[in-house]
Design a protein around this motif. Structure first.
Motif, PDB file in Angstrom:
ATOM      1  N   VAL A 146       0.533  -0.874  -0.032  1.00  0.00           N
ATOM      2  CA  VAL A 146       0.466   0.220  -0.393  1.00  0.00           C
ATOM      3  C   VAL A 146       0.561   1.348  -0.200  1.00  0.00           C
ATOM      4  N   MET A 147       2.316   0.956   1.062  1.00  0.00           N
ATOM      5  CA  MET A 147       3.078   2.447   0.854  1.00  0.00           C
ATOM      6  C   MET A 147       3.495   2.524  -0.066  1.00  0.00           C
ATOM      7  N   ASP A 148       3.721   1.504  -1.630  1.00  0.00           N
ATOM      8  CA  ASP A 148       4.867   1.396  -2.739  1.00  0.00           C
ATOM      9  C   ASP A 148       3.228   2.185  -4.221  1.00  0.00           C
ATOM     10  N   PHE A 149       2.426   1.751  -3.612  1.00  0.00           N
ATOM     11  CA  PHE A 149       1.507   2.217  -4.307  1.00  0.00           C
ATOM     12  C   PHE A 149       1.445   3.604  -5.167  1.00  0.00           C
ATOM     13  N   SER A 150       1.471   4.414  -4.182  1.00  0.00           N
ATOM     14  CA  SER A 150       1.750   6.175  -4.384  1.00  0.00           C
ATOM     15  C   SER A 150       3.026   6.194  -4.969  1.00  0.00           C
ATOM     16  N   MET A 210      -3.524  13.544  -9.847  1.00  0.00           N
ATOM     17  CA  MET A 210      -2.911  12.680  -9.313  1.00  0.00           C
ATOM     18  C   MET A 210      -2.146  13.372  -7.497  1.00  0.00           C
ATOM     19  N   PHE A 211      -2.917  14.332  -7.506  1.00  0.00           N
ATOM     20  CA  PHE A 211      -2.962  14.355  -5.710  1.00  0.00           C
ATOM     21  C   PHE A 211      -3.995  13.679  -4.919  1.00  0.00           C
ATOM     22  N   ILE A 212      -4.575  13.884  -5.343  1.00  0.00           N
ATOM     23  CA  ILE A 212      -6.199  13.408  -4.785  1.00  0.00           C
ATOM     24  C   ILE A 212      -5.924  11.504  -4.606  1.00  0.00           C
ATOM     25  N   LEU A 213      -5.238  11.444  -5.828  1.00  0.00           N
ATOM     26  CA  LEU A 213      -5.149   9.653  -6.670  1.00  0.00           C
ATOM     27  C   LEU A 213      -3.832   9.554  -5.100  1.00  0.00           C
ATOM     28  N   VAL A 214      -2.829  10.149  -5.069  1.00  0.00           N
ATOM     29  CA  VAL A 214      -1.764   9.866  -4.173  1.00  0.00           C
ATOM     30  C   VAL A 214      -2.123  10.081  -2.350  1.00  0.00           C
ATOM     31  N   ALA A 249      -3.700   7.318  -1.401  1.00  0.00           N
ATOM     32  CA  ALA A 249      -3.955   6.158  -1.002  1.00  0.00           C
ATOM     33  C   ALA A 249      -2.036   6.415   0.210  1.00  0.00           C
ATOM     34  N   ASN A 250      -1.479   7.410  -0.360  1.00  0.00           N
ATOM     35  CA  ASN A 250      -0.995   7.664   1.610  1.00  0.00           C
ATOM     36  C   ASN A 250      -1.598   7.908   3.098  1.00  0.00           C
ATOM     37  N   LEU A 251      -2.742   8.292   2.696  1.00  0.00           N
ATOM     38  CA  LEU A 251      -3.499   8.046   3.898  1.00  0.00           C
ATOM     39  C   LEU A 251      -4.029   6.682   4.178  1.00  0.00           C
TER      40      LEU A 251
END
Lengths: 451, 603
Positions: A370-374, A425-429, A432-434
């Motif tokens: 999950v961490m790597d995804f973003s 991209m910001f919303i997606l990343v 994912a990070n949260l």
């Protein structure tokens, strides 16, 4: 129409099926479900998950590919269009087909560049011409624009809120469970619905995010880029996992020569700059593809193979971190008494790995995935920006940014393309990070705060 | 008002549990008070509350604590900081983690001196040297780093740090639990001497009845968050009154109880968040009457200086040690003519030390250095020694879990040292192991039923699923676990229950030898009694041979037929248990016996 299953489509369906299987598995086992219940009680995690799901849904829609049928040929044989479309394309057809000549700003009714216009009396004037589609329904664009936009946005808003209320009524009973952040779910849905409603109300009449150099709607390009981003994030993980788990766990468990070999391998790999390796591989691949145009029926297939290859090469360079973590954790777990007890029973190494080691290191795998995804979504942007990313013909955030970079030097500046790519991209990343943070808090025993 | 007084201390966890409920204590300026209790009874939280160092989410709900009349809970944090490590100091259980590994001992002691006595530079260093000498370390160890010291030395260094603030009261939370007996004896001696010489109060927290007997002037017995009995050492050990205290004494194994089953305390400590109205021990107490469960019991003074939280017990009948219990238990004689199950001949396990670029072998760690042993069916051989003496390595090598370097292993007369693969796998049914830590010995991701069945599945593939499930149910029943245990996960069980699961797992393949690697040292004494009884019963029933690894000499005296004392990889003495424990031949055995707590501090 002829359904087309591209390589990446197959993989993404496989991934979705795998996820569904995992969910079912987790659901059946109490000790696996417990941390997820903690996640479900966290409003931030629930919001992030809803956003991620929305992005994934768009990506999956965009992966249902087909080739539309053409009118039957002279002898009645069925013919198909050379270009591959997706379900999302069909939905967004009004957006995709409304091309302008070149740049236009968000909500503009006129083009961004002056042209020679021939007036009714045959005289010519150099001015910004009206757009063919954006605001074309307005008689007096300069006066009525603001009111029209406001009215349409309001209508979209009202529709969205109404839809949300219906949803609340329908879900009311099911959400009233203990330990579930139902409120967060509903409010995130509200935000998503409002955004979708307003966009849906405006997009058929305006270019909400403007148009790009060739006059394509930027909103359309952004939505199409989502699949590329999600795919890179997800498929690369699919490539890294077998390598990282296989090599990391066996290095930790068997030790000795195997450990030495794996360690040499990943220290060596780590010593080569990743971008260099990727660039070399991608350029080699590119030449191969270009010299064999006969390999592919459509351009989409070529772009798809290139994307798949990019995932592969990203995966090859990205497994080392997880492998190192897993090796360390395995070293710890293999010394635990229950592993020794299993060895005292003469249980085979394979079974020990499967039943004792893997289940007890899986939290690390999950957290790191999950961490790597973003990080991977961002990596795509960077790689496409330097020109070693996805096929230039494929819509992706990286390509959008790449296309926008020169225009930043223009006066007045063309900012919307970059802004749209950045926003999506910001919303997606961020989501994912949260979500990754929440998963780590719930699964990692070290970061868990004791009540 | 000298000394530390606590009145009605109540500690609350956010979720609503009250792990410390109304504790009142007084420590006079120069006495040693022992807070005695089993794990989870709230004794450590009491100490942390006094220091105002409670973990997040835990808070002091009520109560007053005063040091020389100064209210500790009302002080602003800034003043409290000056007091902590100054007039009120605390040492912790784990000497490995209480010292900063990147600072030298001297720096850490000097830091304490600077903070509390304003000493710096040469004066501080000289004083730090004096403090180290006071705790029995050479002054030249000032420049040593924690990693260069042994566990006992680290605990001494920590004590020196705490003495730097010249505390009026020192709180020691299980200061010797992580240490070997011989070191424990030294540290306890040191603490007692320092307390007397410096006239400071010492609040010692322990679960060990024998340590308490050696150290205490007064003892407070804690149970489920409350003090149930509070008396001078002489009264408490001479005539304990509370049913819980009385039973605690009776569950302890010792050579004197050999041959009789240990008394057990049924049930378990109530959970901290349970709604408790009456006496907290009522559920497990054989004297309990209806009123015990309904009405809270107050702590009342039944004799001068002797406080008791029980309304039922007859305070005038001093209960002497109970007579032998009916039935057989503990060690019974080895059946005559029983065959040798396991024999080790000159077994050696050496670990190479590799150095340099080419990892050449530069030396050997001789973990086990020529050990010969034999165990007969139905016999318990106790392997006694301090940590690092090689006893665990020996046991694992005997089970072929570690490759022995040299020597022979004979299982029922057959050499298994050279076997491998399938041949070795078949022999594994004959010997199994039970571990010390009931938490790391069960895979948290597997159900208890699967854990118990694992050995059967691996070693007896001929048994099908149904028969296996039936056998698992029978085993769980045998070790005294509920029927539904098979479907549950290890985390739902207590330490004692987990140890029963581990025993059931080992028994599943019907071994003839069971290696017990400190099986009770992580358990509370009341649970220890249950496990020891179970092991003794199983031995009688099935003629199992035990290789019982321990450092607890009373357990050895209670359970073992023969004893082997191990020191630095070798067996220094071996013999019949009674004879060896009463008349040790080797100097090291003598030292071990003398260091065991409960015999009064020597020197």
């Amino acid at each position: 129409m002829m359904p087309v299953v591209l390589w990446t489509d197959a993989l993404i369906f496989l991934l979705v099926a795998g996820l569904a299987g995992l969910v079912a598995l987790v659901h059946r086992h109490e000790h696996l479900a417990a941390p997820w219940r903690r996640i479900a009680a966290d409003p931030v995690a629930v919001s992030a998950a809803v956003v991620l799901l929305a992005f994934t849904a768009i990506a999956v829609l965009d992966s249902l590919h087909y080739r539309p049928a053409l009118p039957p040929g002279p002898h009645g044989e069925v013919q198909y269009a050379p270009e591959v479309k997706s379900a999302l394309d069909r939905l967004l057809a009004p957006l995709a087909e409304r091309q302008e000549k070149t740049y236009s700003a968000p909500f503009a009714t006129r083009l961004y560049a002056k042209e020679v216009i021939i007036l009714a009396d045959d005289s010519t004037v150099r001015d910004y011409p009206r757009l063919q589609h954006g605001g074309a329904h307005l008689a007096a664009p300069d006066a009525g624009l603001a009111t029209d936009v406001a009215l349409r946005a309001a209508a979209g808003l009202v529709l969205a809120v109404a839809a949300w209320l219906l949803l609340v009524l329908a879900l009311r009973k099911r959400l009233r469970r203990q330990q579930f952040a139902g409120g967060a779910l509903l409010y995130t849905l509200l935000a998503l619905l409002v955004a979708a409603g307003v966009l849906a109300a405006l997009a058929p009449h305006y270019h909400v995010f403007g148009t790009d150099k060739v006059g394509q709607d930027v909103l359309y390009a952004s939505l199409k880029s989502i699949r590329t981003g999600v795919l890179i994030g997800a498929l690369t993980t699919l490539v890294t996992l077998p390598l990282a788990i296989g090599l990391g766990v066996s290095a930790g468990y068997f030790g000795g020569r195997i450990d030495d070999a794996v360690q040499y391998l990943y220290t060596t790999l780590n010593a080569i700059p990743g971008v260099l390796l990727i660039a070399a591989a991608v350029l080699l691949m590119q030449t191969q593809l270009e010299t064999h145009p006969d390999w592919f029926e459509t351009g989409a297939e070529r772009a798809d193979l290139r994307l798949l290859f990019l995932c592969l090469i990203l995966g090859m360079t990205n497994w080392t971190g997880l492998a190192r973590l897993l090796r360390g954790e395995t070293l710890k777990v293999r010394e635990l008494d229950y592993v020794v007890a299993a060895r005292a029973f003469g249980v085979s190494d394979g079974r020990i790995l499967l039943r004792h080691i893997l289940p007890n290191v899986q939290h690390i795998v999950l957290i790191s995935v999950v961490m790597d995804f973003s990080g991977l979504v961002l990596a795509e942007a960077v790689l496409s920006y330097v020109g070693v990313g996805v096929d230039p013909g494929m819509l992706s955030f990286g390509n959008m940014i790449n296309g926008a970079r020169l225009e930043l030097a223009r006066e007045p500046v063309v900012w919307w393309q970059l802004a749209a790519a950045f926003t999506f991209m910001f919303i997606l990343v961020l989501a994912a990070n949260l979500f990754a943070d929440c998963v780590r808090d719930a699964l990692d025993p070290r970061s868990r705060r004791q009540a | 008002m000298s000394g530390l007084r606590i009145d009605g201390l109540k500690v609350e966890i956010e979720a609503g549990a009250v792990p410390v409920d109304g504790v009142s204590l007084a420590i006079e300026g120069d006495e040693c008070v022992v807070l005695l209790g089993e794990s989870g009874c709230g004794k450590s939280l009491t100490a942390l509350a006094l220091m105002r160092l409670l973990p997040e989410g835990v808070r002091i709900a009520a109560g007053v604590a005063s040091l020389d009349g100064e209210d500790l809970f009302a002080l602003p944090e800034r003043r409290m900081r000056a007091l902590r490590g100054g007039r009120l100091a605390m040492i912790f259980q784990e000497p490995m983690t209480s010292l900063n590994p990147v600072l030298s001992i001297g720096q850490q002691v000097e830091e304490s001196l600077a903070a509390h006595r304003g000493l710096a530079g040469r004066a501080a260093r000289a004083e730090a040297g004096r403090l180290l000498e006071a705790v029995g370390l050479a002054a030249d160890r000032l420049d040593a780093y924690p990693s260069q010291l042994s566990g006992g030395q680290r605990q001494r260094a920590l004590i020196a740090m705490m003495l730097a603030g010249e505390p009026e009261v020192l709180i020691a939370d299980e200061p010797t639990t992580a240490l070997d007996v011989t070191v424990q004896a030294q540290i306890l001696r040191l603490l007692k001497d320092l307390q007397r010489q410096r006239g400071m109060g010492l609040l010692l927290i322990t679960h060990d009845l024998d340590v308490a007997r050696d150290m205490a002037d007064r003892v407070a017995v804690m149970y489920a968050g409350q003090i149930v009995e509070w008396a001078t050492r002489e009264r408490l050990y001479g005539a304990p009154l509370h049913p819980y205290t009385r039973r605690l004494f009776r569950v302890l194994p010792s050579a004197a109880r050999r041959g009789e089953p240990l008394e057990q305390i049924a049930g378990r400590v109530p959970a901290a968040d349970a709604a408790l109205v009456g006496c907290r021990f009522a559920e497990r107490c054989d004297l309990a009457v209806e009123a015990c469960r309904r009405e809270p019991q107050a702590l009342r003074e039944v004799a001068p200086g002797h406080w008791l939280r029980c309304g039922v017990v007859d305070v005038n009948s001093s209960q002497p040690n109970p007579g032998p219990r009916a039935g057989e238990g503990g060690a019974v004689g080895v059946p005559p003519g029983s065959a040798t199950v396991l024999e080790l001949r000159d077994l050696k396990v050496h670990f190479p030390i590799r150095k340099g670029l080419l990892r050449r072998v530069a030396g050997q760690v001789k973990a086990v250095d020529g050990v010969s042993l034999a165990i007969r069916a139905g016999e318990t051989l106790a392997l006694v020694g301090e940590s690092g003496c090689g006893k665990t390595t020996l046991a694992r090598a005997a089970l072929r879990l570690i490759e022995p370097t040299a020597g022979e292993i004979l299982l029922a007369g057959e050499a298994i040292g050279g076997l491998a693969g399938e041949a070795l796998r078949r022999r594994r049914t004959a010997m199994q192991i039970v571990f010390q830590d009931p938490f790391s010995s069960l895979n948290p991701r597997m159900r208890v039923g699967d854990i118990v069945a694992e050995g059967l599945a691996a070693l007896r593939p001929d048994i099908d699923g149904m028969a296996r499930a039936a056998r698992v149910a029978e085993l769980l029943d045998r070790v005294g676990l509920p029927r539904d245990a098979a479907g549950r996960y290890p985390h739902e069980f207590s330490g004692g229950q987990r140890q029963r699961v581990a025993i059931a797992r080992a028994l599943a393949v019907q071994p003839r030898l069971l290696v017990c690697d400190e099986p009770t040292s992580a358990l509370d004494v009341s649970v220890q009694a249950q496990i020891l009884n179970l092991l003794a019963e199983l031995q009688r029933e099935q003629g199992l041979a035990y290789l019982f690894i321990t450092h607890n000499l009373p357990v050895v005296g209670y359970l073992a037929h023969r004893v082997a004392v191990m020191y630095q990889g070798r067996i220094v003495e071996e013999g019949e248990a009674g004879a060896l424990l009463s008349a040790p031949g080797h100097e090291y055995t003598r030292m071990l016996l003398e260091s065991a707590p409960g015999r009064g501090l020597k020197g």
